[in-house]
Design an enzyme around this catalytic site. Structure first.
Site, short mmCIF file in Angstrom:
data_model
loop_
_atom_site.label_atom_id
_atom_site.label_comp_id
_atom_site.label_asym_id
_atom_site.label_seq_id
_atom_site.Cartn_x
_atom_site.Cartn_y
_atom_site.Cartn_z
N VAL A 128 0.85 -1.18 0.00
CA VAL A 128 0.00 0.00 0.00
C VAL A 128 0.90 1.24 0.00
O VAL A 128 1.71 1.42 0.90
CB VAL A 128 -0.94 0.01 1.22
CG1 VAL A 128 -1.74 1.30 1.28
CG2 VAL A 128 -1.87 -1.21 1.17
N GLU A 129 0.74 2.05 -1.02
CA GLU A 129 1.52 3.28 -1.19
C GLU A 129 0.56 4.46 -1.02
O GLU A 129 -0.48 4.51 -1.66
CB GLU A 129 2.11 3.28 -2.60
CG GLU A 129 2.90 4.48 -2.99
CD GLU A 129 3.43 4.38 -4.43
OE1 GLU A 129 4.10 5.33 -4.86
OE2 GLU A 129 3.17 3.36 -5.12
#
Length: 134
Positions: free
Chosen positions: A128-129
């Site tokens: 998850v960015e």
């Protein structure tokens, strides 16, 4: 006439545990949970943010119950979300939530230019960015 797509409406993530995933996306990323029953016996939990949504598909659902991709693999996604929050605030928030930072803040290439990103993993191991444009 050629078909030209304009936006992403929703995506479907395969998860091991819908409740665990939904609680994480609510707590860590501030998404809103919605549960619907689009057809008898089929319950769908979706996470809403902005004008998009993510449907959380339990890995145990069959193709008959939930039409999806050929390979069901929780933890195989790599997602980038945009925020107006400064990158250091994102990192501080992750730490306050007890979420380990994998990388960042660091500069990366986004769809419309340079972004500054902080990376973590959700409960299934998806990357998850959370990013903001410079």
């Amino acid at each position: 006439m050629a078909v030209v797509v304009e936006a992403l409406d929703h995506l479907v993530m395969n998860v091991r545990d819908v409740e665990v995933a939904a609680a994480w996306y609510e707590r860590v990323l501030g998404m809103t949970r919605k549960v619907t029953e689009p057809s008898p016996g089929r319950r769908v939990t979706s996470m809403h943010f902005g004008r998009q949504k993510i449907n959380l598909r339990p890995e145990t659902a069959t193709q008959k119950q939930w039409f999806t991709g050929r390979t069901v693999a929780p933890g195989s996604d790599d997602l980038c979300f945009l925020t107006a929050s400064p990158p250091q605030a994102v990192a501080d928030h992750f730490r306050a939530c007890g979420v380990e930072i994998e990388l960042g803040p660091t500069e990366k290439s986004g769809a419309m230019g340079t972004i500054v990103s902080v990376y973590c993993r959700d409960p299934d191991g998806n990357l998850v960015e959370v990013s903001s444009y410079k």
